[in-house]
Design a protein around this motif. Structure first.
Motif, PDB file in Angstrom:
ATOM      1  N   ARG A  65       0.840  -1.200   0.000  1.00  0.00           N
ATOM      2  CA  ARG A  65       0.000   0.000   0.000  1.00  0.00           C
ATOM      3  C   ARG A  65       0.881   1.258   0.000  1.00  0.00           C
ATOM      4  NH1 ARG A  65      -3.788  -0.652   4.398  1.00  0.00           N
ATOM      5  NH2 ARG A  65      -4.777  -2.116   2.978  1.00  0.00           N
TER       6      ARG A  65
ATOM      7  N   LYS B  21       1.185   4.100  -2.985  1.00  0.00           N
ATOM      8  CA  LYS B  21       1.058   5.550  -2.769  1.00  0.00           C
ATOM      9  C   LYS B  21       2.209   6.281  -3.443  1.00  0.00           C
ATOM     10  CE  LYS B  21      -1.578   5.492   1.514  1.00  0.00           C
ATOM     11  NZ  LYS B  21      -1.588   5.802   2.955  1.00  0.00           N
ATOM     12  N   ASN B  22       3.404   5.710  -3.378  1.00  0.00           N
ATOM     13  CA  ASN B  22       4.552   6.304  -4.068  1.00  0.00           C
ATOM     14  C   ASN B  22       4.327   6.338  -5.570  1.00  0.00           C
ATOM     15  OD1 ASN B  22       5.878   6.611  -1.628  1.00  0.00           O
ATOM     16  ND2 ASN B  22       7.055   4.728  -1.852  1.00  0.00           N
TER      17      ASN B  22
ATOM     18  N   ALA C 236       1.739   8.975  -6.451  1.00  0.00           N
ATOM     19  CA  ALA C 236       2.283  10.330  -6.369  1.00  0.00           C
ATOM     20  C   ALA C 236       3.130  10.653  -7.601  1.00  0.00           C
ATOM     21  CB  ALA C 236       3.115  10.482  -5.098  1.00  0.00           C
TER      22      ALA C 236
END
Length: 180
Positions: free
Chosen positions: A160, A164-165, A168
């Motif tokens: 997770r 998210k990385n 982004a």
């Protein structure tokens, strides 16, 4: 002080006020005192891996891909789930990104729980990305360059965080991109 000397001093002061920052910036850059910030969270490929003619086998736009070599374990499954959720998380930009599972000779994976992930069977494409670590998620730009890759994790929390990385970086790329 006479008016002439006062006006010359004012002129010299104004000129110096503009020149000193410019000279200082030039000095800092020439001496490599400023290194800049790394903004991407994935591993950047320098130079990018060019897919060339194989790019035509892929859907248009930006692609997030995972290569299945037939040994797709828990980390690979977590990567596929993250790709499916990534497509949802992009919101209005979702039409610009295609999540892909690339295999060379079919897949034994059940993709019914991941309806947004497209399956592409292309052995040449699998061969082209063999220099990347196995079971990594990677971003392919609309011109066919593999530019960033991210490891997959069997642990759901770690995956997770990695997703998210990826999200982004992908949002940044989509915002700055003039193509795709």
């Amino acid at each position: 002080m006479t008016n002439v000397k006062r006006s010359r001093a004012t002129l010299i002061g104004v000129v110096l006020a503009f020149l000193i920052p410019v000279i200082g910036a030039k000095l800092v850059l020439d001496q490599n005192w400023y290194q800049g910030a790394v903004t991407n969270k994935g591993t950047m490929l320098v130079p990018p891996l060019e897919l060339g003619d194989l790019n035509s086998a892929l859907p248009e736009g930006w692609r997030v891909a995972l290569v299945d070599d037939g040994n797709c374990g828990d980390s690979c499954l977590q990567g596929l789930y993250a790709m499916n959720q990534l497509d949802i998380a992009l919101g209005k930009e979702t039409d610009r990104v295609n999540p892909l599972l690339i295999t060379s000779n079919g897949t034994a994976l059940d993709l019914t729980n991941m309806p947004l992930v497209k399956h592409i069977e292309n052995g040449d494409l699998v061969t082209a990305v063999t220099q990347l670590p196995t079971h990594n998620l990677f971003i392919i730009d609309p011109l066919g360059n593999v530019i960033l890759h991210y490891p997959t994790h069997a642990d759901e929390e770690a995956m997770r965080a990695e997703a998210k990385n990826l999200l982004a970086d992908l949002r940044t790329l989509l915002k700055l991109s003039k193509v795709g």
